[in-house]
Write an enzyme that holds these catalytic residues in place. Structure first.
Site, mmCIF file in Angstrom:
data_model
loop_
_atom_site.group_PDB
_atom_site.id
_atom_site.type_symbol
_atom_site.label_atom_id
_atom_site.label_comp_id
_atom_site.label_asym_id
_atom_site.label_seq_id
_atom_site.Cartn_x
_atom_site.Cartn_y
_atom_site.Cartn_z
ATOM 1 N N CYS A 1 -3.737 -4.225 -1.692
ATOM 2 C CA CYS A 1 -2.637 -3.367 -1.901
ATOM 3 C C CYS A 1 -2.559 -1.709 -1.498
ATOM 4 O O CYS A 1 -2.105 -1.095 -1.682
ATOM 5 C CB CYS A 1 -3.083 -2.801 -3.267
ATOM 6 S SG CYS A 1 -3.444 -3.390 -4.369
ATOM 7 N N GLN B 1 -11.061 6.842 -3.655
ATOM 8 C CA GLN B 1 -11.381 6.401 -3.203
ATOM 9 C C GLN B 1 -13.113 7.323 -2.393
ATOM 10 O O GLN B 1 -13.955 7.220 -1.568
ATOM 11 C CB GLN B 1 -11.379 5.437 -2.029
ATOM 12 C CG GLN B 1 -10.583 4.273 -2.069
ATOM 13 C CD GLN B 1 -11.217 2.963 -3.243
ATOM 14 O OE1 GLN B 1 -12.826 3.153 -2.514
ATOM 15 N NE2 GLN B 1 -10.716 2.350 -3.018
ATOM 16 N N LYS C 1 -14.386 3.258 -10.401
ATOM 17 C CA LYS C 1 -14.995 2.999 -9.120
ATOM 18 C C LYS C 1 -16.094 4.229 -8.622
ATOM 19 O O LYS C 1 -16.135 4.619 -7.511
ATOM 20 C CB LYS C 1 -13.625 3.370 -8.171
ATOM 21 C CG LYS C 1 -12.787 2.657 -8.323
ATOM 22 C CD LYS C 1 -11.510 2.278 -6.961
ATOM 23 C CE LYS C 1 -10.022 1.640 -7.295
ATOM 24 N NZ LYS C 1 -9.807 0.761 -6.706
ATOM 25 N N ASP D 1 -4.646 11.869 -3.832
ATOM 26 C CA ASP D 1 -5.427 10.668 -4.857
ATOM 27 C C ASP D 1 -7.037 10.373 -3.581
ATOM 28 O O ASP D 1 -7.202 9.987 -3.038
ATOM 29 C CB ASP D 1 -4.745 9.112 -3.931
ATOM 30 C CG ASP D 1 -4.800 8.064 -4.325
ATOM 31 O OD1 ASP D 1 -6.065 7.814 -4.742
ATOM 32 O OD2 ASP D 1 -4.041 6.807 -3.919
ATOM 33 N N HIS E 1 -2.209 3.118 -0.976
ATOM 34 C CA HIS E 1 -2.398 2.748 -1.805
ATOM 35 C C HIS E 1 -0.697 2.351 -2.591
ATOM 36 O O HIS E 1 -0.029 3.247 -2.808
ATOM 37 C CB HIS E 1 -2.833 2.953 -2.772
ATOM 38 C CG HIS E 1 -3.826 1.499 -3.751
ATOM 39 N ND1 HIS E 1 -2.609 0.919 -4.582
ATOM 40 C CD2 HIS E 1 -4.645 0.743 -3.667
ATOM 41 C CE1 HIS E 1 -3.512 -0.267 -5.659
ATOM 42 N NE2 HIS E 1 -4.386 0.098 -4.504
HETATM 43 N N1 PMP Z 1 -5.557 4.632 -4.551
HETATM 44 C C1 PMP Z 1 -6.646 4.182 -4.218
HETATM 45 C C2 PMP Z 1 -6.238 4.658 -2.543
HETATM 46 C C3 PMP Z 1 -7.011 3.061 -4.418
HETATM 47 O O1 PMP Z 1 -7.815 2.579 -3.785
HETATM 48 C C4 PMP Z 1 -6.659 2.032 -5.948
HETATM 49 C C5 PMP Z 1 -7.592 1.053 -6.358
HETATM 50 N N2 PMP Z 1 -7.884 -0.088 -5.312
HETATM 51 C C6 PMP Z 1 -5.677 3.195 -6.653
HETATM 52 C C7 PMP Z 1 -5.055 4.251 -5.194
HETATM 53 C C8 PMP Z 1 -5.299 2.796 -7.857
HETATM 54 O O2 PMP Z 1 -6.363 2.173 -8.736
HETATM 55 P P1 PMP Z 1 -6.831 2.162 -9.995
HETATM 56 O O3 PMP Z 1 -6.123 0.727 -9.947
HETATM 57 O O4 PMP Z 1 -7.604 2.417 -10.787
HETATM 58 O O5 PMP Z 1 -5.796 2.748 -11.104
#
Ligand code: PMP
Length: 405
Positions: free
Chosen positions: A363, A202, A225, A199, A122
């Protein structure tokens, strides 16, 4: 165990109508809906215990402080961290990664040092490293994928050199659903004395995570999430690293003593929590974790996996269907395109049928470049989704495909 009907009843938004149709919410990868337990906790926090924490001698402040610190212990148990001091509250995954990149990067990385990321990251786990590259001249290396969109572990091993100083990789891809072998990834990095950030944005809503078993040096996730509130997230870090790293932001609470000549910093975890923390959000996050563990992550994983298998099988019957992400170990996310139909058109036309999916690059533009596409349609499942909802998705996709025939 609660039935799916009982679970759904805990999420009032799921009975909402959109365009006079039942809402089919399949955008859980972006954010999950909140059970009444979590929203009630927020309300109760503001109505009953609201008071700034840590500095107060009065009753309310002590009560609020205790709730916040209990929430930290709740997260510690959830991740099976060794100590609650290893749990830092942040605004989310993004802030947690930025904290590590800034703090670790400032102290330990210099020009020419190498950081290993993967092709399926991401932007939150790419851009902070690129910003550090601009500041310090570090080198970013990228683990490629095989044709099932799994990480190429042989290529990963070959990326290590004596300049490798950090590995930062996602546990589960938000686009592909690929569950990466993070325990092995950590083990290999540790053989080179290289620390690893995982990270888990997910991962934690869908599978049991034990940071001690993974031996991860850092593990991050977002509250929103995992059925918790927005604006709160978690950085887990091994005590040794967190103690050795400099503070990320300066301000109140993160200090032990301040004078204009010299300031000394507070101990963990406060060293990394400058300013008033989201003490209402932390307690609501703890309520979300209670809720998730009451349902049981194994039950959630099993349920979502059944939905994934069924959806994959049925979607694959649609002419022109291409699913991106065919990993052996996959979580409840399906990214797809049908023929030449633009992902945005598909998303809009599904929306008109009450079906909420996400479209675009999610993203993860470098991943899109690797796949040779601009974007996908993504359906992502949560604990409250049903087989009937998957049927509506399939019927909806078929309807759109027919319109474009
Ligand atoms: N890493 C991953 C794998 C994600 O899916 C996301 C959110 N789509 C993020 C980081 C960023 O998370 P946040 O916007 O809640 O900081």
């Amino acid at each position: 165990m609660k039935s799916i009907e009982e679970i759904r009843a805990d999420f009032p938004i799921l009975s909402k109508k959109v365009y006079n149709k039942d809402l089919v919410y399949l955008d859980n990868g972006a954010t999950t809906q909140k059970p009444v337990h979590v929203v009630n906790k927020i309300e109760e926090g503001y109505y009953n215990t609201n008071s700034n924490i840590h500095r107060g001698v009065h009753f309310l402040s002590q009560e609020a402080t205790e709730a916040h610190e209990n929430a930290r212990k709740r997260v510690q148990r959830f991740l099976n961290a060794n100590k609650s001091e290893e749990i830092i509250f942040t605004r989310g995954t993004t802030e947690a990664i930025n904290l590590v990149v800034s703090s670790f990067g400032d102290k330990y990385l210099k020009e020419g040092d190498e950081v290993i990321l993967s092709e399926m990251e991401h932007h939150a786990n790419i851009v902070p490293w690129q910003m550090l590259r601009e500041r310090k001249g570090i080198v970013i290396k990228v683990v490629p994928m095989n044709d099932k969109q799994e990480l190429d572990m042989d290529a990963y091993k070959r990326l290590f050199t004596d300049k490798t100083k950090f590995v930062s990789i996602t546990h589960v891809s938000n686009v592909l659903g690929t569950v990466n072998p993070v325990k092995e990834i950590v083990k290999i990095a540790h053989e080179h004395q290289v620390p690893v950030l995982i990270d888990g944005a997910q991962a934690v809503p869908h599978l049991k995570v034990d940071v001690q078993d993974l031996d991860a040096d850092f593990y991050v996730f977002s509250g929103h999430k995992i059925y918790g509130p927005t604006g709160i997230g978690v950085l887990y870090g091994k005590e040794n690293w967190l103690n050795a790293m400099p503070p990320y932001q300066g301000g109140g609470e993160m200090i032990s003593h301040v004078s204009f000549d010299k300031t000394t910093y507070n101990e963990l975890p406060y060293k990394f929590e400058a300013g008033t923390p989201d003490y209402i959000g932390s307690t609501a996050l703890a309520a979300a974790l209670d809720y998730v563990e009451e349902i049981g992550l194994d039950n959630i994983a099993k349920h979502e996996h059944e939905l994934l298998e069924y959806a994959t099988q049925e979607l694959n019957k649609i002419p022109g269907m291409k699913i991106y992400g065919n990993a052996q170990d996959k979580s409840g996310v399906i990214s797809f395109l049908v023929g030449k139909i633009h992902h945005y058109d598909m998303g809009m036309l599904l929306d008109k049928q009450g079906i909420a999916v996400r479209t675009g690059h999610h993203c993860a533009q470098p991943l899109m470049q690797a796949l040779g596409i601009e974007g996908t349609v993504r359906a992502s499942f949560g604990m409250y989704n049903t087989k009937e909802e998957v049927d509506k998705l399939i019927a909806g996709v078929k309807r759109v495909a027919m319109m474009f025939e």
